[in-house]
Design a protein around this motif. Structure first.
Motif, short mmCIF file in Angstrom:
data_model
loop_
_atom_site.label_atom_id
_atom_site.label_comp_id
_atom_site.label_asym_id
_atom_site.label_seq_id
_atom_site.Cartn_x
_atom_site.Cartn_y
_atom_site.Cartn_z
N ARG A 146 19.87 10.53 10.05
CA ARG A 146 19.87 10.56 8.59
C ARG A 146 21.10 9.85 8.05
NH1 ARG A 146 16.76 14.76 6.60
NH2 ARG A 146 15.23 15.33 8.16
N PHE A 147 20.96 9.27 6.86
CA PHE A 147 22.08 8.58 6.21
C PHE A 147 22.18 9.03 4.76
CE2 PHE A 147 21.29 5.95 9.82
CZ PHE A 147 22.50 5.35 10.12
N ILE A 148 23.38 9.11 4.26
CA ILE A 148 23.54 9.26 2.81
C ILE A 148 24.14 7.95 2.33
CG2 ILE A 148 25.76 10.51 3.07
CD1 ILE A 148 24.89 11.95 0.38
N GLU A 149 23.42 7.32 1.41
CA GLU A 149 23.81 5.98 0.95
C GLU A 149 25.22 5.98 0.36
OE1 GLU A 149 21.53 3.23 -0.87
OE2 GLU A 149 20.32 3.37 0.96
N PRO A 150 26.00 4.95 0.67
CA PRO A 150 27.30 4.85 0.01
C PRO A 150 27.11 4.46 -1.46
CG PRO A 150 26.94 2.98 1.49
CD PRO A 150 25.74 3.88 1.63
N GLY A 151 28.12 4.75 -2.26
CA GLY A 151 28.04 4.42 -3.68
C GLY A 151 28.54 3.02 -3.95
N VAL A 152 28.32 2.57 -5.19
CA VAL A 152 28.78 1.26 -5.63
C VAL A 152 30.03 1.46 -6.47
CG1 VAL A 152 28.14 -0.79 -6.98
CG2 VAL A 152 26.40 0.42 -5.65
N GLY A 153 31.03 0.60 -6.28
CA GLY A 153 32.22 0.73 -7.11
C GLY A 153 33.39 -0.03 -6.53
N ASP A 154 34.61 0.30 -6.98
CA ASP A 154 35.82 -0.35 -6.46
C ASP A 154 36.04 0.12 -5.03
OD1 ASP A 154 36.26 -1.51 -8.89
OD2 ASP A 154 37.46 0.19 -9.63
N LEU A 155 36.30 -0.83 -4.15
CA LEU A 155 36.56 -0.47 -2.76
C LEU A 155 38.05 -0.61 -2.50
CD1 LEU A 155 33.51 -2.38 -1.20
CD2 LEU A 155 33.68 0.04 -1.75
N ALA A 156 38.52 0.07 -1.45
CA ALA A 156 39.96 0.12 -1.17
C ALA A 156 40.54 -1.28 -0.98
CB ALA A 156 40.21 0.96 0.07
N CYS A 157 39.71 -2.22 -0.48
CA CYS A 157 40.20 -3.56 -0.19
C CYS A 157 40.30 -4.43 -1.45
CB CYS A 157 39.25 -4.22 0.80
SG CYS A 157 37.55 -4.10 0.24
N ASP A 159 37.62 -5.33 -3.26
CA ASP A 159 36.28 -5.79 -3.58
C ASP A 159 35.55 -4.74 -4.42
OD1 ASP A 159 36.52 -8.13 -2.24
OD2 ASP A 159 35.32 -7.55 -0.48
N VAL A 160 34.49 -5.20 -5.08
CA VAL A 160 33.65 -4.25 -5.81
C VAL A 160 32.25 -4.37 -5.21
CG1 VAL A 160 32.69 -3.65 -8.08
CG2 VAL A 160 35.02 -4.55 -7.90
N GLY A 161 31.62 -3.27 -4.93
CA GLY A 161 30.26 -3.33 -4.38
C GLY A 161 29.90 -2.04 -3.70
N LYS A 162 28.83 -2.12 -2.89
CA LYS A 162 28.33 -0.92 -2.20
C LYS A 162 29.13 -0.69 -0.94
CE LYS A 162 23.90 1.19 -1.34
NZ LYS A 162 22.47 1.01 -1.41
N GLY A 163 29.63 0.50 -0.74
CA GLY A 163 30.40 0.77 0.46
C GLY A 163 31.25 2.02 0.35
N ARG A 164 31.41 2.53 -0.88
CA ARG A 164 32.21 3.76 -1.05
C ARG A 164 31.47 4.96 -0.47
NH1 ARG A 164 34.90 3.98 -6.74
NH2 ARG A 164 34.70 6.21 -6.44
N MET A 165 32.16 5.74 0.31
CA MET A 165 31.50 6.92 0.86
C MET A 165 31.04 7.85 -0.26
SD MET A 165 32.81 9.57 3.79
CE MET A 165 33.64 10.85 2.86
N ALA A 166 29.86 8.44 -0.08
CA ALA A 166 29.35 9.40 -1.06
C ALA A 166 30.40 10.49 -1.28
CB ALA A 166 28.05 10.00 -0.56
N GLU A 167 30.39 11.09 -2.46
CA GLU A 167 31.40 12.11 -2.77
C GLU A 167 31.13 13.39 -1.97
OE1 GLU A 167 34.08 11.51 -4.51
OE2 GLU A 167 33.31 9.48 -4.73
N PRO A 168 32.20 14.16 -1.63
CA PRO A 168 32.01 15.37 -0.84
C PRO A 168 30.93 16.31 -1.37
CG PRO A 168 34.33 14.89 -1.08
CD PRO A 168 33.61 13.87 -1.90
N GLU A 169 30.85 16.43 -2.69
CA GLU A 169 29.86 17.35 -3.26
C GLU A 169 28.43 16.89 -2.94
OE1 GLU A 169 30.44 18.19 -7.37
OE2 GLU A 169 28.66 19.46 -7.41
N GLU A 170 28.23 15.56 -3.08
CA GLU A 170 26.89 15.02 -2.77
C GLU A 170 26.54 15.25 -1.31
OE1 GLU A 170 25.84 10.76 -3.72
OE2 GLU A 170 27.82 10.93 -4.62
N ILE A 171 27.53 14.99 -0.44
CA ILE A 171 27.28 15.16 1.00
C ILE A 171 26.95 16.62 1.29
CG2 ILE A 171 28.27 14.92 3.32
CD1 ILE A 171 29.99 12.63 2.27
N LEU A 172 27.73 17.52 0.68
CA LEU A 172 27.50 18.95 0.89
C LEU A 172 26.06 19.32 0.47
CD1 LEU A 172 28.67 21.84 1.49
CD2 LEU A 172 29.13 21.98 -0.95
#
Ligand code: CTP
Length: 398
Positions: A146-157, A159-172
């Motif tokens: 199973r996968f939980i899709e990463p979110g879209v937004g500012d990335l640590a590097c 860049d802006v795009g899809k790759g941010r880990m889902a928030e803890p609450e969503e994962i929970l």
């Protein structure tokens, strides 16, 4: 909500590892017992001490810690877990699991567990969109990971795009849902048909309809998720299904009929979602028919009514049919249920917005043998599949 659940939380090397601390805290607060396993790169981003304080357990970081007899520790861990959750899951970790590489304690535990494995990917957008990563994810999904899709937004590097880990609450929330999943079809064999049939006219043309298979594939997936042994007999479709489902590909109504007959005896239930062509050209022209001066008439013959035939040998099996009706929906569906000896029929009108073919949603009415009709609101085909399987579970208990 997670009381008594044993969760392995795998932390790999990504900046999103800082969110894993909060995730661990929330899992614990929900009642779970959490065993953290960190990779060498994971420890560069967050310390084992932080995770140890939050999980209240010694963090595992080594495959072979010094001076300890731990030769089969990965097996005991794999057996202990009700769930293995990897958050963040890096490009590298996903790639390794997809290729069957087990070169540290986390990958070894994942490769030897029978518990569900759930990944929360986190990486740079280009890495996430890299076709290699996407193929790995697709392959693992089909294998039941199973996968939980990463979110879209500012990335640590930057860049802006899809790759941010889902928030803890969503994962929970996803973890709670996953561990709450019903396995009420364990031990049952379910036969599902899906998509359309194609009846060839000549070497290049055929008669068919617009059914894509979304409803049937959703029913097959739901039955599989709930523990059933599933055979999916599918007409032409672009959709994929989990590799644990026995997929039988057919083209014509005759081929579908043969396949259904072959698997029917061993099945506890048949769900006929396929839009089977009612007519087929009487004879198949060899080669391609040429344009003619006059009009062309095609002689059509009736195809077998698969569901009606299976209804005649129903016995104790549960039979579920679908009906596509553009007027007098309920009345026509009730007649079909009776004529075909069904337990349940799902009727929909494809002229309604959000219902029918080529969309992910449907507006359906469920009618049982007593004639009781339950009209459902607009919902995704996945949700409708859940409702159908809920009904099937009850019918199988009769
Ligand atoms: N069905 C079948 N074999 C066929 C035609 C339909 O098994 N040759 C099944 C469908 O999979 C569906 C149910 O019968 O579960 C009703 O299909 P539908 O097309 O609504 O009705 P038909 O029986 O074909 O009648 P009509 O087209 O006249 O409405």
């Amino acid at each position: 909500m997670l009381k008594g659940k044993k969760i392995i939380l795998g932390i790999t090397g990504g900046i999103a590892a800082y969110k894993s601390a909060e995730l661990c805290r929330r899992l614990k607060k929900s009642g779970a017992e959490v065993q953290v396993i960190m990779t060498q790169s994971g420890m560069k981003f967050i310390t084992p001490l932080t995770m140890e304080c939050l999980s209240e357990k010694e963090v595992i970081t080594e495959m072979f810690p010094e001076r300890r007899m731990v030769g089969t520790r990965h097996i005991s861990l794999a057996q202990w877990a009700d769930l293995v959750l990897v958050a963040p899951a890096t490009y590298n970790l996903i790639g390794k699991i997809s290729c069957g590489i087990a070169d540290d304690i986390l990958t070894t535990v994942i490769s030897s567990t029978k518990a569900p494995v759930f990944f929360a990917p986190a990486m740079n957008v280009n890495m996430y969109e890299n076709p290699i990563c996407q193929q790995n994810i697709e392959k693992l999904r089909k294998l039941g990971y199973r996968f939980i899709e990463p979110g879209v937004g500012d990335l640590a590097c930057g860049d802006v795009g899809k790759g941010r880990m889902a928030e803890p609450e969503e994962i929970l929330n996803e973890v709670i849902k996953l561990l709450d999943e019903k396995k009420d079809l364990t031990g049952k064999s379910i036969l599902v048909t899906a998509s359309r049939t194609e009846e060839p006219i000549d070497a290049v043309r055929f008669l068919s309809n617009r059914s894509t298979g979304r409803m049937g594939y959703a029913v097959a997936e739901e039955a599989f998720k709930r523990g059933a042994k599933v055979t999916l007999i599918s007409g032409p479709s672009d959709l994929n299904c989990s590799s644990g489902i026995n997929l039988v590909k057919v083209r014509t109504a005759d081929e579908m009929y043969k396949a259904v007959k072959k698997h029917f005896a061993k099945s506890d239930a048949l769900v006929m979602t396929a839009a089977v062509s009612d007519f087929a050209p009487e004879k198949l022209s060899s080669g391609k028919l040429k344009k003619q001066e006059t009009e062309l008439s095609l002689n059509l013959k009736q195809t077998p009514d698969i569901l009606r035939e299976m209804g005649k040998q129903k016995g104790k099996k549960v039979l579920v049919g679908f009906a596509v009706e553009t007027k007098d929906e309920i009345q026509n569906a009730k007649s079909k249920l009776k004529e075909k000896n069904l337990d349940l029929i799902i009727v929909n009108n494809p002229n309604l917005k959000g219902a029918g073919f080529e969309v992910d949603t449907n507006i359906a009415t469920l009618i049982d043998r007593k004639g009781k009709a339950e009209r459902l609101p607009l919902m995704s085909k996945k949700e409708l599949a859940e409702k159908i399987i809920d009904r099937m579970v009850k019918l199988l208990k009769r």
